[in-house]
Design a protein around this motif. Structure first.
Motif, PDB file in Angstrom:
ATOM      1  N   GLN A   1       0.839  -1.186   0.000  1.00 26.57           N
ATOM      2  CA  GLN A   1       0.000   0.000   0.000  1.00 26.57           C
ATOM      3  C   GLN A   1       0.882   1.248   0.000  1.00 26.57           C
ATOM      4  OE1 GLN A   1      -3.002   0.058   3.036  1.00 26.57           O
ATOM      5  NE2 GLN A   1      -3.654   2.139   2.528  1.00 26.57           N
ATOM      6  N   VAL A   2       0.458   2.250  -0.732  1.00 28.21           N
ATOM      7  CA  VAL A   2       1.206   3.493  -0.845  1.00 28.21           C
ATOM      8  C   VAL A   2       0.917   4.393   0.346  1.00 28.21           C
ATOM      9  CG1 VAL A   2       1.548   5.583  -2.211  1.00 28.21           C
ATOM     10  CG2 VAL A   2       1.256   3.367  -3.350  1.00 28.21           C
ATOM     11  N   ARG A   3       1.970   4.989   0.887  1.00 32.52           N
ATOM     12  CA  ARG A   3       1.843   5.950   1.969  1.00 32.52           C
ATOM     13  C   ARG A   3       2.627   7.201   1.601  1.00 32.52           C
ATOM     14  NH1 ARG A   3       4.677   6.932   6.918  1.00 32.52           N
ATOM     15  NH2 ARG A   3       3.296   7.784   8.527  1.00 32.52           N
ATOM     16  N   LEU A   4       2.020   8.365   1.797  1.00 36.60           N
ATOM     17  CA  LEU A   4       2.622   9.634   1.445  1.00 36.60           C
ATOM     18  C   LEU A   4       2.809  10.484   2.688  1.00 36.60           C
ATOM     19  CD1 LEU A   4       0.382  10.534  -1.648  1.00 36.60           C
ATOM     20  CD2 LEU A   4       2.488   9.180  -1.620  1.00 36.60           C
ATOM     21  N   VAL A   5       3.973  11.125   2.805  1.00 33.78           N
ATOM     22  CA  VAL A   5       4.274  11.977   3.943  1.00 33.78           C
ATOM     23  C   VAL A   5       4.834  13.296   3.441  1.00 33.78           C
ATOM     24  CG1 VAL A   5       5.578  12.259   6.070  1.00 33.78           C
ATOM     25  CG2 VAL A   5       4.736   9.999   5.424  1.00 33.78           C
ATOM     26  N   GLU A   6       4.154  14.403   3.782  1.00 32.64           N
ATOM     27  CA  GLU A   6       4.601  15.730   3.391  1.00 32.64           C
ATOM     28  C   GLU A   6       5.525  16.329   4.444  1.00 32.64           C
ATOM     29  OE1 GLU A   6       0.152  15.497   2.151  1.00 32.64           O
ATOM     30  OE2 GLU A   6       1.386  14.947   3.881  1.00 32.64           O
ATOM     31  N   SER A   7       6.374  17.243   4.001  1.00 33.91           N
ATOM     32  CA  SER A   7       7.231  17.990   4.902  1.00 33.91           C
ATOM     33  C   SER A   7       7.593  19.316   4.245  1.00 33.91           C
ATOM     34  CB  SER A   7       8.496  17.207   5.255  1.00 33.91           C
ATOM     35  OG  SER A   7       9.272  16.954   4.099  1.00 33.91           O
ATOM     36  N   GLY A   8       8.127  20.231   5.034  1.00 31.61           N
ATOM     37  CA  GLY A   8       8.599  21.498   4.505  1.00 31.61           C
ATOM     38  C   GLY A   8       7.713  22.688   4.783  1.00 31.61           C
ATOM     39  N   GLY A   9       6.553  22.455   5.361  1.00 32.55           N
ATOM     40  CA  GLY A   9       5.675  23.565   5.674  1.00 32.55           C
ATOM     41  C   GLY A   9       6.200  24.380   6.835  1.00 32.55           C
ATOM     42  N   GLY A  10       5.592  25.530   7.043  1.00 40.45           N
ATOM     43  CA  GLY A  10       6.003  26.388   8.128  1.00 40.45           C
ATOM     44  C   GLY A  10       5.461  27.780   7.974  1.00 40.45           C
ATOM     45  N   ASN A  96      -0.696  14.222  -3.428  1.00 41.62           N
ATOM     46  CA  ASN A  96      -1.611  13.231  -3.971  1.00 41.62           C
ATOM     47  C   ASN A  96      -0.944  12.487  -5.115  1.00 41.62           C
ATOM     48  OD1 ASN A  96      -3.598  12.920  -6.509  1.00 41.62           O
ATOM     49  ND2 ASN A  96      -4.750  12.409  -4.641  1.00 41.62           N
ATOM     50  N   PHE A  97      -1.044  11.170  -5.085  1.00 43.10           N
ATOM     51  CA  PHE A  97      -0.586  10.329  -6.187  1.00 43.10           C
ATOM     52  C   PHE A  97      -1.783   9.587  -6.740  1.00 43.10           C
ATOM     53  CE2 PHE A  97       4.240   9.450  -5.586  1.00 43.10           C
ATOM     54  CZ  PHE A  97       4.462  10.759  -5.188  1.00 43.10           C
ATOM     55  N   LYS A  98      -1.874   9.531  -8.041  1.00 39.38           N
ATOM     56  CA  LYS A  98      -2.986   8.848  -8.686  1.00 39.38           C
ATOM     57  C   LYS A  98      -2.491   7.669  -9.512  1.00 39.38           C
ATOM     58  CE  LYS A  98      -6.566  11.029 -10.225  1.00 39.38           C
ATOM     59  NZ  LYS A  98      -7.476  11.906 -11.008  1.00 39.38           N
ATOM     60  N   PHE A  99      -3.141   6.526  -9.283  1.00 34.45           N
ATOM     61  CA  PHE A  99      -2.887   5.320 -10.060  1.00 34.45           C
ATOM     62  C   PHE A  99      -4.206   4.969 -10.724  1.00 34.45           C
ATOM     63  CE2 PHE A  99      -0.086   5.503  -6.507  1.00 34.45           C
ATOM     64  CZ  PHE A  99       1.125   4.957  -6.910  1.00 34.45           C
ATOM     65  N   GLY A 100      -4.348   5.359 -11.979  1.00 32.09           N
ATOM     66  CA  GLY A 100      -5.632   5.181 -12.630  1.00 32.09           C
ATOM     67  C   GLY A 100      -6.681   5.999 -11.909  1.00 32.09           C
ATOM     68  N   ILE A 101      -7.712   5.350 -11.381  1.00 31.29           N
ATOM     69  CA  ILE A 101      -8.741   6.051 -10.629  1.00 31.29           C
ATOM     70  C   ILE A 101      -8.510   5.968  -9.126  1.00 31.29           C
ATOM     71  CG2 ILE A 101     -10.462   5.715 -12.434  1.00 31.29           C
ATOM     72  CD1 ILE A 101     -11.690   3.502 -10.655  1.00 31.29           C
ATOM     73  N   THR A 102      -7.454   5.282  -8.707  1.00 27.70           N
ATOM     74  CA  THR A 102      -7.133   5.161  -7.297  1.00 27.70           C
ATOM     75  C   THR A 102      -6.215   6.296  -6.878  1.00 27.70           C
ATOM     76  OG1 THR A 102      -7.319   2.744  -7.405  1.00 27.70           O
ATOM     77  CG2 THR A 102      -6.158   3.677  -5.514  1.00 27.70           C
ATOM     78  N   GLU A 103      -6.549   6.951  -5.770  1.00 23.88           N
ATOM     79  CA  GLU A 103      -5.756   8.070  -5.271  1.00 23.88           C
ATOM     80  C   GLU A 103      -5.256   7.810  -3.855  1.00 23.88           C
ATOM     81  OE1 GLU A 103      -7.841  11.795  -7.652  1.00 23.88           O
ATOM     82  OE2 GLU A 103      -8.244  11.519  -5.518  1.00 23.88           O
ATOM     83  N   TYR A 104      -4.077   8.346  -3.551  1.00 22.24           N
ATOM     84  CA  TYR A 104      -3.492   8.284  -2.220  1.00 22.24           C
ATOM     85  C   TYR A 104      -3.170   9.699  -1.769  1.00 22.24           C
ATOM     86  CZ  TYR A 104      -2.960   3.336  -3.252  1.00 22.24           C
ATOM     87  OH  TYR A 104      -3.196   2.019  -3.581  1.00 22.24           O
ATOM     88  N   TRP A 105      -3.417   9.958  -0.495  1.00 25.44           N
ATOM     89  CA  TRP A 105      -3.214  11.282   0.081  1.00 25.44           C
ATOM     90  C   TRP A 105      -2.258  11.248   1.258  1.00 25.44           C
ATOM     91  CZ3 TRP A 105      -5.400  15.599  -2.082  1.00 25.44           C
ATOM     92  CH2 TRP A 105      -6.450  15.380  -2.987  1.00 25.44           C
TER      93      TRP A 105
END
Length: 115
Positions: A1-10, A96-105
């Motif tokens: 399963q895909v997992r996304l982690v953002e950074s750099g905000g402030g 957000n990453f999209k694989f066809g119609i499947t999205e990960y956030w």
């Protein structure tokens, strides 16, 4: 399963710059589009920028000319370089990453622009 982690905000002063990063874990095979979205309190989530696996970028009118989206060749990282920031850019930014119609956030990273 895909997992996304953002950074750099402030917190940044108006007119300043920030670079957001999104690190992806899991299998990246089949990724078609990567993007950044943002949501401010009381507002709907909106598209900020997207980039296809082929490198084609698209931007919201509100950020055109100020933000730049990019990706790693391995397709496991997405970036958003933000310049000339405005208070109106204040929001939680999500990748957000999209694989066809499947999205990960991702979980989101806060960007606050002060005047």
């Amino acid at each position: 399963q895909v997992r996304l982690v953002e950074s750099g905000g402030g917190l940044v002063q108006a007119g300043g710059s920030l670079r957001l990063s999104c690190a992806a874990t899991g299998t990246m095979l089949g990724v078609r589009t990567m993007g950044w979205y943002r949501q401010a309190p009381g507002k709907e989530r909106e598209m900020v920028a997207t980039i296809t696996s082929g490198g084609t970028s698209n931007y919201a009118d509100s950020v055109q000319g100020r933000f730049t989206i990019s990706r790693a060749k391995a397709m496991n990282m997405a970036y958003l370089q933000m310049s000339s920031l405005k208070p109106e850019d204040t929001a939680v930014y999500y990748c957000n990453f999209k694989f066809g119609i499947t999205e990960y956030w991702g979980q989101g990273t806060q960007v606050t622009v002060s005047s």
